[in-house]
Design an enzyme around this catalytic site. Sequence first.
Site, mmCIF file in Angstrom:
data_model
loop_
_atom_site.group_PDB
_atom_site.id
_atom_site.type_symbol
_atom_site.label_atom_id
_atom_site.label_comp_id
_atom_site.label_asym_id
_atom_site.label_seq_id
_atom_site.Cartn_x
_atom_site.Cartn_y
_atom_site.Cartn_z
ATOM 1 N N ARG A 152 0.850 -1.179 0.000
ATOM 2 C CA ARG A 152 0.000 0.000 0.000
ATOM 3 C C ARG A 152 0.893 1.240 0.000
ATOM 4 N NH1 ARG A 152 -2.000 -3.535 3.996
ATOM 5 N NH2 ARG A 152 -4.095 -4.348 3.583
ATOM 6 N N LYS A 176 -2.018 -2.494 8.067
ATOM 7 C CA LYS A 176 -3.159 -2.090 8.883
ATOM 8 C C LYS A 176 -3.095 -2.774 10.248
ATOM 9 C CE LYS A 176 -6.362 -1.120 5.086
ATOM 10 N NZ LYS A 176 -7.682 -1.435 4.491
ATOM 11 N N HIS A 248 -2.850 2.625 -5.691
ATOM 12 C CA HIS A 248 -3.550 1.359 -5.457
ATOM 13 C C HIS A 248 -3.728 0.576 -6.754
ATOM 14 C CE1 HIS A 248 -4.889 -0.206 -1.655
ATOM 15 N NE2 HIS A 248 -5.921 -0.787 -2.207
ATOM 16 N N ARG A 251 -1.012 -1.805 -6.901
ATOM 17 C CA ARG A 251 -1.263 -2.915 -5.978
ATOM 18 C C ARG A 251 -2.229 -3.915 -6.617
ATOM 19 N NH1 ARG A 251 -1.351 -4.490 -0.462
ATOM 20 N NH2 ARG A 251 -3.395 -5.008 0.388
ATOM 21 N N HIS A 274 -3.773 -9.269 3.487
ATOM 22 C CA HIS A 274 -5.209 -9.336 3.748
ATOM 23 C C HIS A 274 -5.476 -10.252 4.939
ATOM 24 C CE1 HIS A 274 -6.319 -8.219 -0.664
ATOM 25 N NE2 HIS A 274 -6.118 -7.156 0.084
ATOM 26 N N TYR A 283 -9.869 -10.708 -6.643
ATOM 27 C CA TYR A 283 -8.952 -10.643 -7.785
ATOM 28 C C TYR A 283 -9.124 -11.834 -8.715
ATOM 29 C CZ TYR A 283 -6.597 -6.903 -5.283
ATOM 30 O OH TYR A 283 -6.320 -5.729 -4.640
#
Length: 304
Positions: A152, A176, A248, A251, A274, A283
């Site tokens: 990110r 995150k 992004h 990414r 994730h 995806y």
Amino acid sequence: MTRALRGYLDHLAIERGLASNTVSSYRRDLHRYGAHLTGRGRGSLAEVTEADVADFLACLRLGDDLHPPLSAASAARGVVAVRGLHRFAVREGWVLDDVAARVRPPAPPRRLPKAIPVDSVEALLEAANLDDEPRSLRDRALLELLYGTGARISEAVGLAVDDVDRGSGTIRVTGKGSKQRVIPIGSYALTALDSYLIRGRPALAARGHGVSALFLNARGGRLSRQSAWTILRAVADRAGITEDLSPHTLRHSFATHLLDGGADVRVVQELLGHASVTTTQIYTLVTVDRLREVYAASHPRALA
């Protein structure tokens, strides 16, 4: 009411360790919820009913005198914040019943992540390779790293020099919730990083005050997310890429091209950081669309 909101936000930040941007989003949504409840005469969470929560969802979707209507995705985020608050209130013993449990957030439309073709990525990276000036070396290294690792933009600009292990060809990023992961770096990105670290970053660092950040701005400070966006737009213009690009997008392209190349979705999940494979599986829909295109163009009996 104010004490309950403050307690829940502290719980999110301290005990659950959510990212500051996430906590800020929750804070905005919950302050709006608190104002909504006050307007309905509710002085505490114990007075709130399921109808109050459902009416708040309707206000999010329809808007009111102070706020425009929100999309399904934004309204869903607000409802998730409210549901979390009420669950927390039950666990803390502040209320007996979870009145928000049956109020479901709206399902946002499922949008496929936007990726660009490999040749467009190559054109973009080549356009970043202007000269041996420090900022050009930095820009090439930044874009190579974003595409080569799927990091990110916040993770990339948050890197320190010590987060790059040139010996093992990996970087350590903080994602995150302050969760760290190690990502391999491809040879192209590693070469670009080496050039930047040897011939570019020292010149930029000399203008600053000895910060440890990997990517530096023209004054020797840490490169910001906004500056990284500006760099990408400028390079895309030079490359003649007309698509609406963002960091992004690189990414998304990283993940899509990996899956197109046969990578396992669980591996891609780990690389992207994730928490759930469900997030990564979006995806696979992109690659299925690509398979359909190839099938339709190649099989003699694909089309009537």
